[in-house]
Scaffold this active site. Structure first.
Site, short mmCIF file in Angstrom:
data_model
loop_
_atom_site.label_atom_id
_atom_site.label_comp_id
_atom_site.label_asym_id
_atom_site.label_seq_id
_atom_site.Cartn_x
_atom_site.Cartn_y
_atom_site.Cartn_z
CB THR A 125 -3.13 7.07 0.57
OG1 THR A 125 -2.15 6.98 -0.57
CG2 THR A 125 -1.88 7.64 1.96
CG ASN B 278 2.75 -2.11 -8.23
OD1 ASN B 278 1.94 -2.95 -8.63
ND2 ASN B 278 4.52 -2.25 -9.20
N GLY C 127 1.11 -0.65 -0.35
CA GLY C 127 -0.09 -0.18 -0.27
C GLY C 127 1.21 1.45 -0.05
CE1 TYR C 128 3.52 2.51 -4.53
CE2 TYR C 128 1.55 1.14 -3.92
CZ TYR C 128 2.23 1.70 -4.23
OH TYR C 128 3.26 0.48 -5.53
CG LEU C 129 2.68 4.50 4.36
CD1 LEU C 129 3.87 4.77 5.49
CD2 LEU C 129 1.56 4.08 4.35
#
Length: 159
Positions: A83, A145, A30-32
């Site tokens: 996020t 991604n 996942g992405y912060l």
């Protein structure tokens, strides 16, 4: 920790002839932070956790800093601070003619997408293409991604 410039090219996989060449490992990421500026990614690879900071410098080169973190912390970051959608995929590392190809078979909201990446030592390096490699999508931002987390493959309209 690892640091360097990552040079990679991305391709769609056109058939199933790659299957059986390597076992897959489950990745959850996942992405912060993504979009403008650096991308900050949290990833679980099997039982190992990683925090990665990437900056984009050209179509297929980027500065990358990667740190191993406890898997419990990686999971907590994914569950509380990501996020956008969590990307899940099986990654298969396939050796072909002196190069390692990473074939990602996406799950969940990106089900049906299978991509292959190759990391290179130079942007102009020559390399052989396996028969199962299809269209190059290196410069197409939809296939990053971070983009797939925001706009999953299953949401793309046909045509």
């Amino acid at each position: 920790m690892s640091y360097g410039i990552e040079i990679e090219k991305k391709y769609l996989v056109k058939d199933d002839s790659w299957r059986g060449l390597a076992e897959g490992i489950l990745y959850r990421q996942g992405y912060l932070s993504s979009g403008q500026g650096p991308t900050v990614r949290v990833r679980l690879v099997g039982e190992a956790g990683y925090l990665t900071i990437k900056g984009r410098s050209s179509d297929f080169s980027s500065h990358e800093f990667e740190y191993e973190i406890p898997p419990e912390e990686a999971n907590a970051l994914l569950e509380t601070l990501a996020t956008s959608s969590i990307i899940e995929k099986f990654r298969h590392k396939i050796d072909y003619d002196g190069f390692t190809w990473e074939v990602d078979e996406f799950l969940g909201e990106n089900l049906g997408l299978i991509m292959a990446e190759i990391e290179l030592e130079a942007e102009d390096q020559d390399f052989p293409l396996p028969a199962w490699i299809g269209e190059e999508v290196t410069g197409d931002g939809r296939y990053y991604n971070a983009s797939l987390a925001r706009n999953p493959y299953t949401n793309w309209s046909e045509g």
